[in-house]
Design an enzyme around this catalytic site. Structure first.
Site, PDB file in Angstrom:
ATOM      1  N   ILE A   1       0.956  -1.255  -0.094  1.00 13.03           N
ATOM      2  CA  ILE A   1       0.007   0.033   0.013  1.00 13.03           C
ATOM      3  C   ILE A   1       0.922   1.305  -0.034  1.00 13.03           C
ATOM      4  CG2 ILE A   1      -1.811   1.356   1.212  1.00 13.03           C
ATOM      5  CD1 ILE A   1      -2.796  -1.340   2.387  1.00 13.03           C
ATOM      6  N   PRO A   2       1.005   1.930  -1.149  1.00 10.87           N
ATOM      7  CA  PRO A   2       2.057   2.738  -1.305  1.00 10.87           C
ATOM      8  C   PRO A   2       1.989   4.142  -0.537  1.00 10.87           C
ATOM      9  CG  PRO A   2       0.716   2.746  -3.258  1.00 10.87           C
ATOM     10  CD  PRO A   2       0.069   1.822  -2.287  1.00 10.87           C
ATOM     11  N   CYS A   3       2.319   4.037   0.905  1.00 13.73           N
ATOM     12  CA  CYS A   3       2.402   5.362   1.444  1.00 13.73           C
ATOM     13  C   CYS A   3       3.389   6.225   1.169  1.00 13.73           C
ATOM     14  CB  CYS A   3       2.086   5.073   2.928  1.00 13.73           C
ATOM     15  SG  CYS A   3       3.369   3.835   3.546  1.00 13.73           S
ATOM     16  N   HIS A   4       4.530   5.617   0.490  1.00 14.10           N
ATOM     17  CA  HIS A   4       5.491   6.591   0.033  1.00 14.10           C
ATOM     18  C   HIS A   4       5.147   7.295  -0.986  1.00 14.10           C
ATOM     19  CE1 HIS A   4       5.464   2.801  -2.390  1.00 14.10           C
ATOM     20  NE2 HIS A   4       5.903   3.472  -3.279  1.00 14.10           N
ATOM     21  N   ARG A   5       4.196   7.266  -1.630  1.00  6.29           N
ATOM     22  CA  ARG A   5       3.638   8.213  -2.879  1.00  6.29           C
ATOM     23  C   ARG A   5       2.840   9.351  -2.109  1.00  6.29           C
ATOM     24  NH1 ARG A   5       1.447   3.197  -6.451  1.00  6.29           N
ATOM     25  NH2 ARG A   5       3.318   2.198  -6.627  1.00  6.29           N
TER      26      ARG A   5
END
Lengths: 256, 171
Positions: free
Chosen positions: A158-162
């Site tokens: 789940i791309p929380c880095h985005r």
């Protein structure tokens, strides 16, 4: 007669093999399975159950991962040999070719909304925290969005880095600190240097002269334009007064 | 739902050795035993989810699990193997202990294999009566047979085990 019966009794004293109860509970969906996978990000511990992937972490050891999982997710955990196709599925997910299912039970509905929304951010793009807050109907809850993302049990997947700060600061990252966040974004094709130059100059949006549409700078639909046709804006108001409308894909402002 | 899960968790921890030993005696090898024992508990889990609370409370867990395990084995022999596993494919880890443990394990395995050679109706009766130590009445209930039939089958099964001619007996 007697010896046969004594022997049979010994057969009844056999113990189930180690980990048997945990495997049963895992199959009933009451404990999660996990294994360590080699990914583009290095070795990642991944837990899953019947509902989908439930956790991921770049832990130093099995013990560290297990104790984090039991404390944070609160279920039992069993190390298993992963099903043959899971490694390929995980690689596809991390490279944006596939959508795995996730098990987000146990999180608040707010956190679930934040993480589901985060899943919509395409690879190679970023959004500000405030965007998530607005999109899930809690425009004032920007800090709460930050907290929910910091506690994302399934980073990378789940791309929380985005999700980054609107002033261009990369922001904190539970999956290994700001450096790791930068590395992953670069790996995904985000031009961080350009993004931060824009942010430092106070530009939040970019518009295209020919279409009169404004986007977030990383939006795919704005990037196809020629450099000389691109115009920068500090705010929505500035874009609106120049006669631009928000992009329907990246939704930099509420789309009318 | 939460209640069912707690009941099931206790059921597994309390009966895992008993069910595994039963499965080993009925199948004759550890690989199948793990399969049967897992299937038994998963069936129990699915059944529990449909039972009303008072039925769960009054359940005679031991007899109930025995009956399920016997049915699982019977279904496997018929070639009906329900595949329950999707994501969670797992292999049992056969850890070997100290050497006398290995010796004992080998003896046990040989004995289990011998019992597994008995014709099904003798095997079920002998295993429930003498491996699991149930009373004749309990065995009769678990197998759904009259007590007299069970006694006769136990007797014939033991006779085959004592003699060298395990296999065809008076089948």
């Amino acid at each position: 007669m007697a010896t046969v019966m004594i022997d049979l009794k010994r057969l009844g004293d056999v113990k189930a093999p180690a980990g048997f109860a945990e495997r049963v509970l895992a199959q009933a969906g009451m404990a999660d399975s996990y294994a360590v996978f080699d990914t583009v990000l290095g070795p990642v511990y991944v837990a899953w159950n019947r509902l989908g992937v439930s956790a991921a972490m770049r832990s130093k050891s099995s013990a560290e991962f297990e104790s984090w999982f039991r404390k944070d997710v609160g279920r039992q955990l069993v190390r298993v040999d992963p099903p043959a196709d899971l490694a390929a599925k995980i690689e596809d997910q991390l490279e944006g070719r596939r959508r795995l299912r996730f098990d987000l039970r146990g999180l608040t509905s707010f956190s679930q909304a934040v993480l589901s929304k985060t899943l919509e951010i395409p690879r190679g793009q970023v959004r500000p925290y405030g965007w998530i807050a607005r999109e899930i109907g809690h425009p004032a809850a920007v800090r709460a969005v930050g907290t929910a993302l910091a506690n994302n049990p399934i980073p990378y997947f789940i791309p929380c880095h985005r999700v980054i700060r609107s002033d261009g600061v990369i922001g904190n990252y539970g999956g290994g600190g700001p450096e790791a966040k930068k590395n992953i974004l670069t790996l995904e094709g985000v031009q961080l240097k350009r993004l931060q130059q824009l942010a430092r100059a106070g530009f939040r949006y970019e518009g295209v002269r020919s279409t009169k549409v404004f986007c977030f700078p990383t939006c795919y639909h704005g990037r196809a334009a020629k450099e000389q046709n691109i115009v920068q804006f500090h705010s929505e108001q500035e874009a609106y007064s120049a006669g631009y409308r928000p992009c329907k894909h990246c939704r930099p402002a509420v789309v009318a | 739902m939460e209640g069912t899960e707690r009941v099931f968790e206790r059921l597994v921890h309390e009966h895992q050795h008993r069910v595994y030993a039963l499965s080993l005696a009925l199948t004759g090898n550890r690989h199948d035993a793990e399969d049967v024992a897992q299937d038994t508990f998963l069936r129990a889990y699915r059944a529990l989810a449909t039972y009303p609370p008072d039925r769960i409370r009054e359940l005679k867990q031991k007899a109930w699990l025995h009956r399920i395990a016997v049915n699982v084995v019977r279904n496997r022999v018929r070639g009906v193997r329900p595949s329950l596993v999707e994501l969670n494919g797992s292999e049992p880890s056969l850890s070997s202990g100290p050497e006398d443990d290995v010796m004992r394990k080998a003896e046990i395995d040989e004995l289990a294999a011998r019992v597994a050679c008995l014709p099904a109706r003798y095997r079920e009766a002998v295993v429930l009566r003498h491996v699991q130590d149930l009373s004749y009445a309990e065995v009769a209930e678990a197998l759904g047979q009259p007590v007299g039939t069970v006694k006769a089958n136990v007797h014939r099964g033991l006779k085959i085990l004592r003699g060298e001619n395990h296999g065809d007996g008076d089948d």
